[in-house]
Design a protein around this motif. Structure first.
Motif, PDB file in Angstrom:
ATOM      1  N   ALA A 168      -1.047 -15.520   8.760  1.00  0.00           N
ATOM      2  CA  ALA A 168      -1.018 -14.165   9.315  1.00  0.00           C
ATOM      3  C   ALA A 168       0.441 -13.750   9.435  1.00  0.00           C
ATOM      4  N   VAL A 169       0.754 -12.555   8.973  1.00  0.00           N
ATOM      5  CA  VAL A 169       2.117 -12.034   9.048  1.00  0.00           C
ATOM      6  C   VAL A 169       2.166 -10.983  10.150  1.00  0.00           C
ATOM      7  N   PHE A 170       3.226 -11.043  10.948  1.00  0.00           N
ATOM      8  CA  PHE A 170       3.428 -10.092  12.039  1.00  0.00           C
ATOM      9  C   PHE A 170       4.843  -9.566  11.970  1.00  0.00           C
ATOM     10  N   ARG A 171       4.976  -8.232  11.989  1.00  0.00           N
ATOM     11  CA  ARG A 171       6.306  -7.605  12.053  1.00  0.00           C
ATOM     12  C   ARG A 171       6.534  -7.224  13.501  1.00  0.00           C
ATOM     13  N   ASP A 172       7.569  -7.790  14.086  1.00  0.00           N
ATOM     14  CA  ASP A 172       7.900  -7.537  15.482  1.00  0.00           C
ATOM     15  C   ASP A 172       8.524  -6.145  15.612  1.00  0.00           C
ATOM     16  N   PRO A 173       7.877  -5.236  16.348  1.00  0.00           N
ATOM     17  CA  PRO A 173       8.447  -3.897  16.492  1.00  0.00           C
ATOM     18  C   PRO A 173       9.726  -3.876  17.340  1.00  0.00           C
ATOM     19  N   GLY A 216      12.290  -6.184  14.606  1.00  0.00           N
ATOM     20  CA  GLY A 216      12.166  -5.852  13.182  1.00  0.00           C
ATOM     21  C   GLY A 216      11.965  -7.073  12.299  1.00  0.00           C
ATOM     22  N   LYS A 217      11.994  -8.278  12.895  1.00  0.00           N
ATOM     23  CA  LYS A 217      11.799  -9.508  12.126  1.00  0.00           C
ATOM     24  C   LYS A 217      10.323  -9.695  11.800  1.00  0.00           C
ATOM     25  N   CYS A 218      10.067 -10.405  10.695  1.00  0.00           N
ATOM     26  CA  CYS A 218       8.697 -10.725  10.303  1.00  0.00           C
ATOM     27  C   CYS A 218       8.462 -12.217  10.474  1.00  0.00           C
ATOM     28  N   TYR A 219       7.277 -12.545  10.965  1.00  0.00           N
ATOM     29  CA  TYR A 219       6.910 -13.925  11.248  1.00  0.00           C
ATOM     30  C   TYR A 219       5.629 -14.289  10.518  1.00  0.00           C
ATOM     31  N   LEU A 220       5.532 -15.562  10.147  1.00  0.00           N
ATOM     32  CA  LEU A 220       4.316 -16.109   9.558  1.00  0.00           C
ATOM     33  C   LEU A 220       3.726 -17.088  10.565  1.00  0.00           C
ATOM     34  N   TYR A 221       2.422 -16.947  10.841  1.00  0.00           N
ATOM     35  CA  TYR A 221       1.675 -17.861  11.696  1.00  0.00           C
ATOM     36  C   TYR A 221       0.624 -18.532  10.828  1.00  0.00           C
ATOM     37  N   VAL A 251      -1.640 -11.841  15.804  1.00  0.00           N
ATOM     38  CA  VAL A 251      -0.652 -11.458  16.807  1.00  0.00           C
ATOM     39  C   VAL A 251      -0.454  -9.950  16.785  1.00  0.00           C
ATOM     40  N   PHE A 252      -0.321  -9.360  17.994  1.00  0.00           N
ATOM     41  CA  PHE A 252       0.077  -7.967  18.099  1.00  0.00           C
ATOM     42  C   PHE A 252       0.916  -7.782  19.356  1.00  0.00           C
ATOM     43  N   TYR A 253       1.636  -6.656  19.409  1.00  0.00           N
ATOM     44  CA  TYR A 253       2.536  -6.364  20.519  1.00  0.00           C
ATOM     45  C   TYR A 253       2.043  -5.117  21.235  1.00  0.00           C
ATOM     46  N   ARG A 254       2.013  -5.181  22.581  1.00  0.00           N
ATOM     47  CA  ARG A 254       1.581  -4.030  23.377  1.00  0.00           C
ATOM     48  C   ARG A 254       2.231  -4.101  24.757  1.00  0.00           C
TER      49      ARG A 254
END
Length: 166
Positions: free
Chosen positions: A43-48, A51-56, A94-97
């Motif tokens: 799963a790829v997540f772009r941190d708002p 701006g970095k992208c992460y792989l889980y 993963v998500f950011y809120r």
């Protein structure tokens, strides 16, 4: 994508393809300290925030690594195992809120009618993950014919605080 318990990358200029396989696995190794499990469910997540992208990824463990700007290689020095608790099986999402990173994962096995989704939160996309006592998100409901509710994604309606689990 996952094939033969390895994580690969295919790239396209359009979301509908055609996709071209990079020709080499992105992840075909276990993170340091991990003995069992499988290298699956990327799963790829772009941190708002950064701006970095992460792989889980992972089965039996949850790993994270920052992706390089090319999006097809990981920064090996950033690999970290962040398994939230003993309920974690696979399928990290993963998500950011509102200042928190939400981590969702599947518990049990994909072939089980008890496959379900749990969650935890963190102040960082790299963990550690805090797991609340009542952290079940979605589970079977035999009265409604709902079984095997694991392996999810969460989407946000742009510009709103409406969220959906898929």
């Amino acid at each position: 994508f996952t094939a033969a318990q390895k994580i690969g990358v295919a790239v396209s200029n359009e979301p509908t393809g055609p996709f071209i396989d990079s020709g080499a696995p992105l992840v075909n190794w276990k993170p340091e300290g991990v003995k069992g499990g499988q290298e699956i469910d990327p799963a790829v997540f772009r941190d708002p925030v950064s701006g970095k992208c992460y792989l889980y990824w992972g089965n039996g463990y949850m790993a994270v690594a920052e992706l390089n700007k090319d999006m097809v290689t990981v920064k090996k020095k950033t690999v970290k195992v962040i398994t939230p608790d003993k309920t974690f099986r696979e399928a990290a999402s993963v998500f950011y809120r509102d200042g928190l990173y939400y981590f969702l994962w599947s518990e049990d096995d994909t072939r089980s009618e008890n496959y379900r989704v749990r969650y935890g939160t963190s102040k960082s996309p790299m963990g550690p993950i805090e797991v609340p006592e009542n952290n079940l998100v979605i589970a079977k409901d035999p009265t409604r014919g709902i079984y095997g509710t694991g392996h999810n994604s969460v989407i946000n309606v742009p510009g709103t605080d409406e969220w959906y689990i898929v």
